[in-house]
Design an enzyme around this catalytic site. Structure first.
Site, PDB file in Angstrom:
ATOM      1  N   VAL A   1       3.299   1.195   2.812  1.00  0.00           N
ATOM      2  CA  VAL A   1       3.326  -0.128   3.841  1.00  0.00           C
ATOM      3  C   VAL A   1       3.875  -1.451   3.094  1.00  0.00           C
ATOM      4  CG1 VAL A   1       1.415  -1.313   4.924  1.00  0.00           C
ATOM      5  CG2 VAL A   1       0.883   1.067   4.667  1.00  0.00           C
TER       6      VAL A   1
ATOM      7  N   ASN B   1       1.533  10.130   2.525  1.00  0.00           N
ATOM      8  CA  ASN B   1       2.390  10.011   3.592  1.00  0.00           C
ATOM      9  C   ASN B   1       3.218   9.276   4.027  1.00  0.00           C
ATOM     10  OD1 ASN B   1       0.387   9.266   4.934  1.00  0.00           O
ATOM     11  ND2 ASN B   1       0.319  10.931   6.558  1.00  0.00           N
TER      12      ASN B   1
ATOM     13  N   ASP C   1     -10.280  11.782   8.428  1.00  0.00           N
ATOM     14  CA  ASP C   1      -9.842  11.199   6.841  1.00  0.00           C
ATOM     15  C   ASP C   1     -10.513   9.920   6.630  1.00  0.00           C
ATOM     16  OD1 ASP C   1      -8.443  11.247   4.646  1.00  0.00           O
ATOM     17  OD2 ASP C   1      -6.804  10.719   5.206  1.00  0.00           O
TER      18      ASP C   1
ATOM     19  N   GLY D   1       0.409   5.513   0.453  1.00  0.00           N
ATOM     20  CA  GLY D   1      -0.747   6.813   0.492  1.00  0.00           C
ATOM     21  C   GLY D   1       0.111   8.101   0.115  1.00  0.00           C
TER      22      GLY D   1
ATOM     23  N   LYS E   1       4.392  -0.051   8.233  1.00  0.00           N
ATOM     24  CA  LYS E   1       4.177   1.514   7.661  1.00  0.00           C
ATOM     25  C   LYS E   1       5.438   2.548   7.721  1.00  0.00           C
ATOM     26  CE  LYS E   1       0.663   5.050   7.656  1.00  0.00           C
ATOM     27  NZ  LYS E   1      -0.572   5.629   8.301  1.00  0.00           N
TER      28      LYS E   1
ATOM     29  N   GLY F   1       0.763  -1.180  -0.010  1.00  0.00           N
ATOM     30  CA  GLY F   1       0.125   0.130   0.118  1.00  0.00           C
ATOM     31  C   GLY F   1       0.777   1.230   0.057  1.00  0.00           C
TER      32      GLY F   1
END
Length: 577
Positions: free
Chosen positions: A159, A156, A351, A154, A207, A152
């Protein structure tokens, strides 16, 4: 309290009003009331118009109001009728009888509220405990973990799948073997490499936060990214650096939320040098430090979070699967339970979207959802969740498309405040469309904007969606937060629709008693079943325990009122059709 007792109490109270009021002059009664008002905290007088122990302490407002009403009736009786006429007696007796009936209702409410608090106390003792041991957690260094492929990315962070350096090959095998050796054996025998995504071999996820301007010291990193530590376990951070993470944005100390089955938990958090992980040069070259990329803008060290590895995000799952009617209700209910838990502990996620919700399955095949990614959250010491909005530079949250109307339309000013207490619940209402197989109406595909949409613009949900889910969705998407139910009330509505339909079949004076009887039976059933739900599902068992551990009579009544409102509206629609 029986009707006979209420009548006798009413007659006794009416007689006391009659004797104290009609056998004395009106001036003496008025002077007595004025003296009591001036004494205030000096204590009650020896004789008064109403017994002091008549109503409980929490109904002090009603006690004061009733005393004032009695004085007005007495004064009116003196002015208009003079002595103790039969009509005057009837007025006072009727008033006393009404107060007696009020006391009967209040006594029933006190008993029902006490029962709810007793049930709540029983289930709050049995807190949710996340599975720490099966995950084979390791230490507080990046070298303690074997990192696999990226799963993953995003805005910021990135992962990666991970595992402890030493872990058992199978759950039944207690012999620890280095995972590097396992990978070599798999490749030697022509099988798929273990470096691919495999929950059996990579039960953890790491992460890696992107560090642009926080510096490279551990203290600066933890202070700048302290919101990521909100779902951290008590042992996630080393004790010697625990104090470094006690400073968050907005000038408040970030809270550490207690474990909850629908909120992700961070098991380890530490700082380390940024490594060159698979796909880094292609996926995010700009966030790498100069030592790894001459054109990189990142710092040398950053924050790493170790969590459980989940097979899907909610968005990935919904792209290939359509949940059943029951599963869609359970999924929406889990999101509401997670949001309610955060609100009770003074956290607004800000969020919430399907990309930030992770999903796995229990042994019965029921989806279990957990809320993740707390980088934009608001944390406060109290639970008001109100953010001063004195400048346009104040961060209002993450995804603008799923920003609640009261947040999106807020105007900065000296005394302006944004209330986030129901903002996450609104986002859950928008995500309900995705869970029910429809496009999210606030994404570009449909084109509604939260700052200016009208409630009648909302698209209809499919007719296969349960009526209660449709009702909860439309209530959550009300523009006015004062008319919008809280996450707790909305969750109670779904709980009652799933397991308490019989309790809703009775209305009127017997409704509260029937509801309390159902709560007692439900509590006994949940305790006897243990960790298994009515269909053998651990997800349903967790939801029922969460519901019973947060019982409040007034919130439950509000949920019943919304459900009855929805049923009446449906009946009116059917009649008009």
């Amino acid at each position: 309290m029986s009707v006979k007792h209420a009548l006798s109490r009413g007659l006794e109270l009416g007689r006391s009003f009659f004797q104290l009021g009609l056998l004395k002059s009106g001036g003496r009664v008025a002077a007595k009331l004025r003296a009591e008002r001036l004494r205030g905290a000096a204590g009650p007088s020896v004789r008064c118009a109403q017994p002091q122990a008549f109503l409980p302490h929490r109904y002090r407002y009603y006690r004061t109001s009733l005393r004032g009403l009695a004085a007005q009736l007495q004064a009116a009786g003196f002015r208009r009728f003079g002595g103790g006429s039969a009509r005057n007696r009837a007025v006072f007796l009727a008033f006393g009888l009404g107060v007696g009936l009020i006391e009967q209702q209040l006594e029933e409410d006190r008993k029902s509220a006490a029962t709810c608090h007793e049930i709540q106390a029983v289930f709050r003792k049995k807190r949710f405990e996340p599975p720490l041991k099966p995950l084979n957690l390791s230490g507080y260094k990046l070298d303690d973990y074997l990192i696999g492929n990226q799963i993953g990315k995003g805005s910021n962070a990135a992962v990666y799948e991970a595992a402890a350096r030493f872990a058992p090959l199978h759950p039944t095998n207690t012999t620890k073997t280095p995972l590097v050796e396992l990978e070599e054996k798999e490749e030697k025998h022509g099988r798929r490499s273990i470096s691919c995504c495999s929950l059996r071999n990579f039960p953890l996820a790491i992460k890696m936060m992107w560090n642009f301007g926080a510096g490279s010291s551990s203290e600066a990193i933890l202070k700048s990214m302290s919101q990521e530590l909100v779902p951290a376990a008590p042992t996630a951070v080393k004790q010697e650096i625990e104090h470094l993470s006690l400073e968050g944005k907005f000038g408040v100390v970030p809270r550490r939320v207690t474990a909850h089955p629908n909120v992700v938990q961070v098991y380890r958090a530490f700082t380390a040098d940024v490594p060159l992980l698979p796909g880094a040069q292609e996926e995010y070259p700009a966030v790498l430090p100069i030592r790894l990329n001459p054109h990189g803008l990142g710092n040398n060290r950053t924050l790493f979070l170790v969590m459980k590895n989940y097979p899907f995000t909610l968005r990935q799952y919904l792209e290939v699967c359509t949940p059943s009617r029951r599963h869609s209700s359970l999924m929406l209910l889990q999101l509401l339970e997670g949001v309610d838990h955060l609100c009770r502990e003074g956290v607004a996620h800000r969020d919430l979207k399907s990309d930030n919700v992770l999903l796995e399955f229990d042994s019965d095949g029921c989806p279990r959802l957990v809320i993740s990614d707390f980088g934009c959250c608001l944390t406060q010491r109290d639970t008001s969740l109100q953010l001063p909005f004195n400048s346009v530079w104040v961060n209002r949250g993450g995804n603008a498309s799923l920003m609640a109307p009261e947040v999106a339309t807020a105007v900065p000013g000296p005394a302006a405040v944004i209330d986030y207490s129901k903002a996450d619940a609104w986002a859950v209402g928008a995500m309900a469309y995705e869970i029910c197989g429809q496009p999210n109406p606030f994404y570009r595909a449909v084109g509604l904007e939260s700052r200016k949409y009208h409630e009648y613009d909302l698209p209809l949900l499919p007719p296969t969606v349960p009526a209660e889910v449709d009702l909860v969705t439309r209530l959550l998407l009300r523009r006015n937060p004062q008319k919008r139910p809280s996450a707790r009330v909305a969750a109670n509505m779904l709980h009652l629709s799933l397991w308490g339909r019989r309790a809703l079949s009775v209305q009127g004076s017997e409704a509260t008693r029937r509801l309390v009887d159902w709560l007692l039976c439900q509590s006994a059933v949940v305790l006897l079943r243990g960790c298994r739900g009515p269909r053998g599902s651990t997800v349903e068992a967790e939801l029922q325990r969460s519901f019973l551990s947060n019982l409040e009579l007034e919130e439950l009544r509000t949920a019943v009122g919304f459900l009855l409102y929805g049923q009446n509206n449906q009946d009116l629609c059917v009649m008009s059709a």
